[in-house]
Design a protein around this motif. Structure first.
Motif, mmCIF file in Angstrom:
data_model
loop_
_atom_site.group_PDB
_atom_site.id
_atom_site.type_symbol
_atom_site.label_atom_id
_atom_site.label_comp_id
_atom_site.label_asym_id
_atom_site.label_seq_id
_atom_site.Cartn_x
_atom_site.Cartn_y
_atom_site.Cartn_z
ATOM 1 N N SER A 188 24.127 2.825 -20.618
ATOM 2 C CA SER A 188 23.382 1.957 -21.535
ATOM 3 C C SER A 188 21.933 1.794 -21.095
ATOM 4 C CB SER A 188 24.063 0.585 -21.658
ATOM 5 O OG SER A 188 24.061 -0.101 -20.420
ATOM 6 N N LYS A 189 21.712 1.691 -19.794
ATOM 7 C CA LYS A 189 20.342 1.577 -19.286
ATOM 8 C C LYS A 189 19.573 2.882 -19.481
ATOM 9 C CE LYS A 189 20.560 -2.657 -18.021
ATOM 10 N NZ LYS A 189 19.813 -3.681 -18.797
ATOM 11 N N ASP A 192 18.419 3.147 -23.058
ATOM 12 C CA ASP A 192 17.213 2.337 -23.287
ATOM 13 C C ASP A 192 15.958 3.086 -22.841
ATOM 14 O OD1 ASP A 192 18.740 0.288 -24.300
ATOM 15 O OD2 ASP A 192 18.795 -0.856 -22.433
ATOM 16 N N GLN A 196 13.192 4.047 -25.514
ATOM 17 C CA GLN A 196 11.965 3.260 -25.422
ATOM 18 C C GLN A 196 10.895 3.922 -24.584
ATOM 19 O OE1 GLN A 196 13.225 -0.570 -23.958
ATOM 20 N NE2 GLN A 196 14.803 -0.774 -25.520
ATOM 21 N N GLN A 274 9.162 -3.169 -27.232
ATOM 22 C CA GLN A 274 10.060 -2.019 -27.250
ATOM 23 C C GLN A 274 9.269 -0.719 -27.155
ATOM 24 O OE1 GLN A 274 13.347 -2.029 -27.227
ATOM 25 N NE2 GLN A 274 13.586 -4.229 -27.324
#
Length: 286
Positions: A188-189, A192, A196, A274
């Protein structure tokens, strides 16, 4: 009515090439790192892996079948392009996973498999999402249900995954479930970061009577342009000019010092961003 421009063929082709690359990365993570070590991810991928372990139905078929209802809702609420991109990504993952199943696993150490499998899976899923598709319908379900339930999408996904990892503890064992939770966190990290980017930027609102001097100092000493917003004080109803500026994490301390030097009573609100787009943003620090 103004006609929207159609997506250029080159951009369309590149987008699907990147989706294919992302699906390949995800398939490699699953077959070469996670499955040989009895580790799963969260969401629909996690459910498919557990059912693959419990039944004779191949993972690829399970992934496609379980995702279909969620993709249908995605088609209804998000759009046709999302549906086509996601179907392509999921089918690509399902097909690529078959020959990879015959390749020897890269590592047999569960911790190494967790770390590098999570990184590779997250990177693959992130590439797919960044190019307009999805490999997992969990968040689509979350978006739909949270309109009727008092939960955010993030809270729904978390509750959903608690159930999946609890099931994994029962089927695969507590230790493998804990490795799976770590894999999900790493993935999940990584998603991101892929979506982003590595740039850590902050948006700052500055309320001060010395807005002109502060704005000039930001431009001269920090090399950043800014936007002046016109507002109104809520207590005295007096007009207020507010400075809006976006800076990198490394520039934030210098910005706060600039404001403090000019007006120690200035009010600052610092917000995480973001993404930042625009040709005028990328400038060197002065």
């Amino acid at each position: 009515m103004k006609q929207h421009k159609k997506e250029k063929k080159l951009h369309f082709t590149l987008r699907f090439i990147f989706i294919f690359i992302g699906a390949t990365m995800a398939a490699a993570a699953i077959e070469l790192f996670l499955v040989p070590n009895s580790i799963i991810d969260g969401g629909i991928i996690g459910i498919s892996l557990i059912l693959d372990y419990l039944t004779v139905i191949p993972f690829g078929i399970l992934l496609v079948v379980i995702n279909l209802p969620f993709l249908y809702f995605g088609y209804k609420h998000i759009g046709r392009n999302f549906f086509i991109s996601s179907i392509f990504a999921i089918i690509a993952l399902a097909l690529i996973e078959i020959p990879m199943h015959k390749i020897e696993p890269f590592v047999e150490d569960p911790l190494l498999a967790t770390i590098f499998g999570g990184l590779l899976l997250g990177a693959g899923v992130g590439v797919v999402i960044r190019n307009g598709g999805a490999l997992d319908g969990t968040e689509i379900l979350g978006i739909l249900l949270t309109k009727k339930l008092p939960f955010s999408v993030g809270e729904f996904v978390m509750f959903f995954n608690v159930f999946i990892f609890g099931w994994a503890a029962f089927v695969l064992g507590m230790e493998q479930a804990m490795y799976s939770i770590l894999t999900y966190y790493i993935a999940s990290k990584t998603i991101d970061v892929v979506i982003q980017g590595l740039d850590d930027t902050k948006a700052v609102l500055i309320v001060s009577e010395e807005y002109e001097e502060i704005g000039s100092a930001i431009n001269d000493r920090l090399g950043r342009s800014f936007t002046k917003l016109h507002g109104q004080g809520g207590y005295l109803n007096s007009p207020k000019d507010v400075i809006y500026v976006v800076v990198t994490r490394l520039e934030l301390t210098k910005l706060k010092q600039i404001v403090a030097d000019i007006d120690s009573k200035a009010f600052l609100t610092i917000m995480a961003t973001q993404e930042v787009h625009g040709a005028t943003f990328k400038k060197p620090i002065h």
